[in-house]
Write a protein that holds these residues in place. Structure first.
Motif, PDB file in Angstrom:
ATOM      1  N   SER A 111       0.816  -1.225   0.000  1.00  0.00           N
ATOM      2  CA  SER A 111       0.000   0.000   0.000  1.00  0.00           C
ATOM      3  C   SER A 111       0.843   1.266   0.000  1.00  0.00           C
ATOM      4  CB  SER A 111      -0.925   0.013   1.217  1.00  0.00           C
ATOM      5  OG  SER A 111      -0.177   0.220   2.401  1.00  0.00           O
ATOM      6  N   GLY A 112       2.131   1.142   0.364  1.00  0.00           N
ATOM      7  CA  GLY A 112       2.975   2.327   0.448  1.00  0.00           C
ATOM      8  C   GLY A 112       2.799   3.089   1.743  1.00  0.00           C
ATOM      9  N   VAL A 113       1.996   2.544   2.657  1.00  0.00           N
ATOM     10  CA  VAL A 113       1.739   3.179   3.947  1.00  0.00           C
ATOM     11  C   VAL A 113       2.091   2.196   5.057  1.00  0.00           C
ATOM     12  CG1 VAL A 113      -0.044   4.193   5.425  1.00  0.00           C
ATOM     13  CG2 VAL A 113      -0.148   4.530   2.947  1.00  0.00           C
ATOM     14  N   ASN A 114       2.949   2.610   5.973  1.00  0.00           N
ATOM     15  CA  ASN A 114       3.283   1.811   7.159  1.00  0.00           C
ATOM     16  C   ASN A 114       3.737   0.389   6.841  1.00  0.00           C
ATOM     17  OD1 ASN A 114       2.569   3.984   8.852  1.00  0.00           O
ATOM     18  ND2 ASN A 114       0.436   3.354   8.820  1.00  0.00           N
ATOM     19  N   ASN A 115       4.455   0.207   5.746  1.00  0.00           N
ATOM     20  CA  ASN A 115       4.967  -1.119   5.361  1.00  0.00           C
ATOM     21  C   ASN A 115       3.866  -2.165   5.257  1.00  0.00           C
ATOM     22  OD1 ASN A 115       7.673  -0.244   5.254  1.00  0.00           O
ATOM     23  ND2 ASN A 115       7.852  -0.496   7.464  1.00  0.00           N
ATOM     24  N   GLU A 116       2.681  -1.743   4.837  1.00  0.00           N
ATOM     25  CA  GLU A 116       1.543  -2.653   4.751  1.00  0.00           C
ATOM     26  C   GLU A 116       1.521  -3.381   3.401  1.00  0.00           C
ATOM     27  OE1 GLU A 116      -2.986  -2.168   5.925  1.00  0.00           O
ATOM     28  OE2 GLU A 116      -2.575  -1.344   3.925  1.00  0.00           O
ATOM     29  N   TYR A 117       1.490  -4.696   3.476  1.00  0.00           N
ATOM     30  CA  TYR A 117       1.374  -5.549   2.301  1.00  0.00           C
ATOM     31  C   TYR A 117       0.021  -6.244   2.310  1.00  0.00           C
ATOM     32  CZ  TYR A 117       6.309  -5.264   0.984  1.00  0.00           C
ATOM     33  OH  TYR A 117       7.540  -4.836   0.557  1.00  0.00           O
ATOM     34  N   HIS A 118      -0.382  -6.686   1.120  1.00  0.00           N
ATOM     35  CA  HIS A 118      -1.568  -7.522   0.987  1.00  0.00           C
ATOM     36  C   HIS A 118      -1.141  -8.826   0.332  1.00  0.00           C
ATOM     37  CE1 HIS A 118      -3.597  -3.710   1.698  1.00  0.00           C
ATOM     38  NE2 HIS A 118      -4.698  -4.405   1.929  1.00  0.00           N
ATOM     39  N   ALA A 119      -1.777  -9.902   0.761  1.00  0.00           N
ATOM     40  CA  ALA A 119      -1.460 -11.228   0.236  1.00  0.00           C
ATOM     41  C   ALA A 119      -2.739 -12.027   0.077  1.00  0.00           C
ATOM     42  CB  ALA A 119      -0.503 -11.959   1.171  1.00  0.00           C
ATOM     43  N   ILE A 120      -2.700 -12.942  -0.877  1.00  0.00           N
ATOM     44  CA  ILE A 120      -3.825 -13.843  -1.118  1.00  0.00           C
ATOM     45  C   ILE A 120      -3.602 -15.120  -0.321  1.00  0.00           C
ATOM     46  CG2 ILE A 120      -5.068 -15.206  -2.845  1.00  0.00           C
ATOM     47  CD1 ILE A 120      -4.097 -13.164  -4.948  1.00  0.00           C
ATOM     48  N   ASP A 121      -4.638 -15.569   0.366  1.00  0.00           N
ATOM     49  CA  ASP A 121      -4.605 -16.841   1.085  1.00  0.00           C
ATOM     50  C   ASP A 121      -4.829 -17.953   0.063  1.00  0.00           C
ATOM     51  OD1 ASP A 121      -4.991 -19.108   2.641  1.00  0.00           O
ATOM     52  OD2 ASP A 121      -6.301 -18.107   4.083  1.00  0.00           O
TER      53      ASP A 121
END
Length: 147
Positions: free
Chosen positions: A94-104
């Motif tokens: 996301s570019g904010v607070n080292n936030e990533y998204h991942a698919i389960d």
């Protein structure tokens, strides 16, 4: 996915995608990561490979796994650096607070759902919540929020 693809096509001047990826490359990536990708993510890869729109970069296939935006590279890196479980496929930062998204990608009742987590903190120490029920829902919301 059709709604998301329509937003992309309607805003193609804002988009920078690699282009379609062949099925064999998807199978090779799944085998390397020992995951089965959900169908909505496969649709994205087959159409666009990887890239960005409205400044939002989605990781994918079609490049050597030597850095961002390779979904293989980032997933393997975070498996090593923060003990990311092998059931997750990292698709977005996301570019904010080292936030990533991942698919389960675990074949359970949450297969295909999208979670968020923070880099730099051991995965085991984080409270992980499902953010979206599918990649398609995640991608559409991302596009709608930036369009």
């Amino acid at each position: 996915m059709n709604k998301a693809f329509k937003i992309i096509e309607d805003n193609i001047e804002e988009a920078d995608f690699l282009g379609s990826v062949e099925e064999n490359e998807i199978i090779e990536a799944e085998n390397r990561l020992k995951l089965q990708f959900p169908e909505s993510y496969k649709q994205f890869i087959k159409h666009y490979g990887l890239g960005d729109i409205f400044g939002e970069e989605i990781y994918g296939l079609g490049v050597e796994p030597l850095g961002i935006p390779s979904v293989i590279w980032i997933t393997e890196l975070l498996r090593k650096e923060m003990e990311l479980p092998k059931d997750y496929l990292v698709i977005y930062n996301s570019g904010v607070n080292n936030e990533y998204h991942a698919i389960d990608c675990n074949p359970n009742e949450n297969f295909g759902s999208v979670i968020s987590f923070t880099e730099g903190i051991s995965f085991k120490e984080q409270e992980i919540n499902m953010e979206f029920s599918s990649f398609g829902e995640f991608f559409l919301k991302l596009l709608e929020n930036n369009n």
